[in-house]
Every structure is written in C-alpha cells, then in structure tokens.
Design a protein around this motif. Structure first.
Motif, mmCIF file in Angstrom:
data_model
loop_
_atom_site.group_PDB
_atom_site.id
_atom_site.type_symbol
_atom_site.label_atom_id
_atom_site.label_comp_id
_atom_site.label_asym_id
_atom_site.label_seq_id
_atom_site.Cartn_x
_atom_site.Cartn_y
_atom_site.Cartn_z
ATOM 1 N N GLU A 25 13.110 -44.125 -9.661
ATOM 2 C CA GLU A 25 13.632 -42.767 -9.655
ATOM 3 C C GLU A 25 14.584 -42.562 -8.488
ATOM 4 O O GLU A 25 14.491 -43.269 -7.473
ATOM 5 C CB GLU A 25 12.490 -41.744 -9.623
ATOM 6 N N MET A 26 15.496 -41.614 -8.660
ATOM 7 C CA MET A 26 16.522 -41.420 -7.652
ATOM 8 C C MET A 26 17.124 -40.025 -7.812
ATOM 9 O O MET A 26 17.095 -39.472 -8.911
ATOM 10 C CB MET A 26 17.600 -42.494 -7.838
ATOM 11 N N HIS A 27 17.669 -39.472 -6.742
ATOM 12 C CA HIS A 27 18.302 -38.154 -6.876
ATOM 13 C C HIS A 27 19.794 -38.325 -7.165
ATOM 14 O O HIS A 27 20.360 -39.410 -7.003
ATOM 15 C CB HIS A 27 18.065 -37.288 -5.639
ATOM 16 N N SER A 65 12.794 -34.985 -14.701
ATOM 17 C CA SER A 65 13.190 -34.711 -13.319
ATOM 18 C C SER A 65 12.219 -33.769 -12.638
ATOM 19 O O SER A 65 11.519 -32.992 -13.280
ATOM 20 C CB SER A 65 14.596 -34.118 -13.286
ATOM 21 N N TRP A 67 11.539 -31.722 -8.493
ATOM 22 C CA TRP A 67 12.016 -31.522 -7.133
ATOM 23 C C TRP A 67 11.234 -32.387 -6.159
ATOM 24 O O TRP A 67 10.037 -32.585 -6.312
ATOM 25 C CB TRP A 67 11.867 -30.052 -6.730
ATOM 26 N N GLY A 68 11.971 -32.862 -5.176
ATOM 27 C CA GLY A 68 11.323 -33.665 -4.158
ATOM 28 C C GLY A 68 12.087 -33.536 -2.861
ATOM 29 O O GLY A 68 12.870 -32.596 -2.693
ATOM 30 N N SER A 70 14.613 -35.523 -0.089
ATOM 31 C CA SER A 70 15.485 -36.691 0.081
ATOM 32 C C SER A 70 15.152 -37.418 1.377
ATOM 33 O O SER A 70 14.345 -36.952 2.179
ATOM 34 C CB SER A 70 16.938 -36.255 0.099
ATOM 35 N N ARG A 77 16.655 -33.169 -6.330
ATOM 36 C CA ARG A 77 16.048 -33.309 -7.644
ATOM 37 C C ARG A 77 16.007 -34.794 -8.006
ATOM 38 O O ARG A 77 17.034 -35.459 -8.076
ATOM 39 C CB ARG A 77 16.857 -32.532 -8.672
ATOM 40 N N TYR A 78 14.811 -35.291 -8.260
ATOM 41 C CA TYR A 78 14.664 -36.708 -8.582
ATOM 42 C C TYR A 78 14.608 -36.934 -10.083
ATOM 43 O O TYR A 78 13.888 -36.234 -10.785
ATOM 44 C CB TYR A 78 13.409 -37.270 -7.908
ATOM 45 N N TYR A 79 15.381 -37.915 -10.530
ATOM 46 C CA TYR A 79 15.445 -38.229 -11.957
ATOM 47 C C TYR A 79 14.751 -39.553 -12.207
ATOM 48 O O TYR A 79 14.842 -40.487 -11.408
ATOM 49 C CB TYR A 79 16.901 -38.291 -12.418
ATOM 50 N N GLN A 80 14.101 -39.598 -13.361
ATOM 51 C CA GLN A 80 13.227 -40.728 -13.669
ATOM 52 C C GLN A 80 13.388 -41.073 -15.144
ATOM 53 O O GLN A 80 13.479 -40.185 -15.989
ATOM 54 C CB GLN A 80 11.794 -40.280 -13.390
#
Lengths: 109, 109
Positions: A25-27, A65, A67-68, A70, A77-80
């Motif tokens: 996962e990554m923003h 996605s 919220w997390g 950085s 916002r992290y997408y997975q």
DNA sequence: GCGGAGATACAGACTGTCTATAGGAGATGA
DNA sequence: TCATCTCCTATAGACAGTCTGTATCTCCGC
C-alpha cells in the motif's frame, strides 16, 4: 497555445498504478514518485492525472483506501490493491504484451 | 452498453500509418488492410478512425494525397509520405522505444 | 504565527479514437 | 438496363482519459 500533450499512452496509467501497489500500500504522491523512479523519469504523473485515476479505480473495485499517516507525519490517504485489482493487473499486463508485440512487428517489418 | 473501447493506444495510429506509407503510397482502405496484416489482426482500423487521422496528418504536412485508381479500377485517394512525414516517423518510433522500454522496466521490477 | 512544502482534490479543456451513418462509383448477373 | 453488391471515401457525434490550473488543508521550521 498550451495544447495538452499526452505523454502517457491511454490506459497505461492504470497499469502502472496497479503494478506499484502490488508491492504494498502507498499514498498518492508516493505512487507518483515510485512511477517516476521505476521508469527512470519517463513518466511523471501529475496530481491532476493521478487522483482522478485513483478514484476511478477505487470505484471499479480494484483499490481500497483509508486515511493514515505519511512518513513525514502528515495525513495521507493510503491505497491498497484488492483481489480484483490484482486480476486487473494481470489482464492489463497481458494486453500490453499483445499490443506492444504487434507494434514491434509493424515497426520492424 | 456499447462503451467505446479504445483498443489502439493514443498516438500509435499515426505511427502505424506513417510506417505503412514509408514502403510506398497507398489508398485508405489499403493502409487499413496492411496494418491488420502486419499486426496479425491485433489492430483493425475502422474507417471512422482512419480518415480523420489521414486528414489531420495531411494538414500537418506529413502526407500528400491525390486521386488515382485502385487495383480494382475504382476511384481512390492515394496517400504519400512527405519528407516531413518521414522525419515524424523517426521521431515517433524513438518515442515508442522510450515509452515501451520504460513500461517494460516498470512491469519487470 | 507565518510561509513553504507535503498531500489530496476538483473543474474544465483538449485530443484522439470509436460508433454509426452516408453516399458515389465500378462490377456483376439477370 | 436495372438491381445489387462491394469498394472506397467521408462526416458527425459520443466518449474516455489525460492535462492544466486551482483550491484546500496540514505539518514543519523559523
């Protein structure tokens, strides 16, 4: 006259995003940086291209996605990838192979 | 729902047309058939994609055209590469190499 | 507390391909 | 000679996806 110059071939942005997220996962901006890195600067995805794509892909069910925080302690916002997204990546990669092979053949002829 | 499915990557149609015409002048449907042939059916360029492209490219000065007669004695418009078109082909082929290499790198990583 | 950088987001324009349709002109057969 | 088929060119309108530009919010250093 500022004609908008499409550098990225239509449809390949999704594939690159999916591929990057297959690692983990990554923003948003992280994805953008990673794409620039693995393509050695060939593709610099601007926010105005990236976020519409992310939202579209989430609607398609390829991404999830949340919220997390950085690396620099900012709200991000992290997408997975979802399972469906993983399948989509497979299919887009196959499509790319087919198309790129066809064009190579045409150019080589 | 008949959503328009873009099979051809944006920008590559021009390149394929230029490449076909680099062999020699040809009329519209001939170009279309030749593209299908060299790409082994991967790209089937429909008239509604082909002719707008040809006109655009002629306006750009990459092509020149004139009326002639087809193999089957029908009135046909023959398209021919200009020197500018030949340069354009070179540059588009280079662009393709760069882009396709970048994507291969991304997919392989 | 103020400005800069990190990060997300949306609106509008633009480009190029797709679908769909039209129509002329030569070939063919009855 | 008439109908019809195929060849060939052409245009209009829809649509998807990328680009530019802008807005907003938050954290951090000074």
């Amino acid at each position: 006259m500022g004609r908008s110059q499409t550098e990225l071939l239509q449809g390949t942005l999704d594939m690159l995003i999916l591929k990057v997220l297959a690692i983990g996962e990554m923003h948003g901006l992280g994805i953008s940086r990673r794409i620039a890195q693995v393509t050695r600067g060939t593709f610099e995805v601007k926010p105005g291209s990236l976020f519409p794509a992310l939202h579209r892909m989430e609607e398609e069910g390829w991404l999830r996605s949340s919220w997390g925080e950085s690396e620099s302690n900012r709200r991000a916002r992290y997408y997975q990838l979802t399972r469906k997204g993983r399948r989509q990546l497979q299919s887009e990669a196959k499509r790319w192979e087919r198309i790129s092979l066809a064009i190579e053949r045409a150019l080589g002829a």
